[in-house]
Design a protein around this motif. Sequence first.
Motif, short mmCIF file in Angstrom:
data_model
loop_
_atom_site.label_atom_id
_atom_site.label_comp_id
_atom_site.label_asym_id
_atom_site.label_seq_id
_atom_site.Cartn_x
_atom_site.Cartn_y
_atom_site.Cartn_z
N PHE A 57 8.25 23.46 -5.77
CA PHE A 57 6.85 24.47 -5.51
C PHE A 57 5.73 23.42 -5.61
N GLU A 59 3.77 21.08 -3.82
CA GLU A 59 2.89 21.09 -2.93
C GLU A 59 2.36 22.21 -2.35
N PRO A 60 2.92 23.56 -2.33
CA PRO A 60 2.29 24.79 -2.21
C PRO A 60 1.71 25.23 -3.48
N ARG A 63 -1.88 23.43 -3.05
CA ARG A 63 -2.59 24.21 -1.72
C ARG A 63 -3.17 25.35 -2.44
N TYR A 64 -2.58 26.27 -3.25
CA TYR A 64 -2.96 27.44 -3.77
C TYR A 64 -3.95 27.13 -4.79
N SER A 67 -7.21 26.40 -3.19
CA SER A 67 -7.59 26.77 -1.66
C SER A 67 -8.90 27.70 -1.79
N ARG A 110 4.22 33.00 -7.03
CA ARG A 110 3.44 32.03 -6.95
C ARG A 110 1.93 32.54 -7.29
#
Length: 156
Positions: A57, A59-60, A63-64, A67, A110
């Motif tokens: 988890f 890389e996501p 990004r989150y 963002s 997430r």
Amino acid sequence: MEKTLIILKPDAVQRRLLGKIIARFEEKGFQILGMKMTQISESLARKHYAPHEGKDFFEPLIRYTTSAPVVVMALKGKNAIEIVRKMMGATFGSKAEPGTIRGDYAVSNRFNLIHGSDSPASAEKEIGIFFKKEELFEYNLTDIQWVYDMSTGDII
Ligand code: GDP
Ligand code: MG
């Protein structure tokens, strides 16, 4: 007295939940030592979440976190780290107990609204990452003697 770092993550800003979440910490009795809106850079996010590097988890999560803008806060209080973690609730919004921030406002595993330091060492490191010295304020709260019993010289 302990200090802890809170991040109100991009979903907390986008969903207009800042006021409700900040109010919980104020009403509990914590002191806000510093607070600002910022957009976390990729390098800062990687540094902050370095303990999770390599997990599926990661890389996501980067990004989150990067963002959209977030609000970061440094809070002070007795046992602040543990109490804030309890107030946040379990990591996954789907599992967090009602009455906690994630339990009341998040369903995602997430997008879970909030970060809070998990130990004194990480709190010190994280406050140092997000705040310059001049962005943190040491000041007296006039109601502190009603938040804690300080009549015996201890903080109870
Ligand atoms: P926290 O201290 O409760 O925020 O949880 P962690 O430090 O373990 O994880 C950091 C963040 O990564 C969490 O707040 C979630 O946003 C995300 N995260 C953690 N574990 C998972 C997972 O297993 N799957 C996914 N998709 N995201 C996760
Ligand atoms: Mg964590």
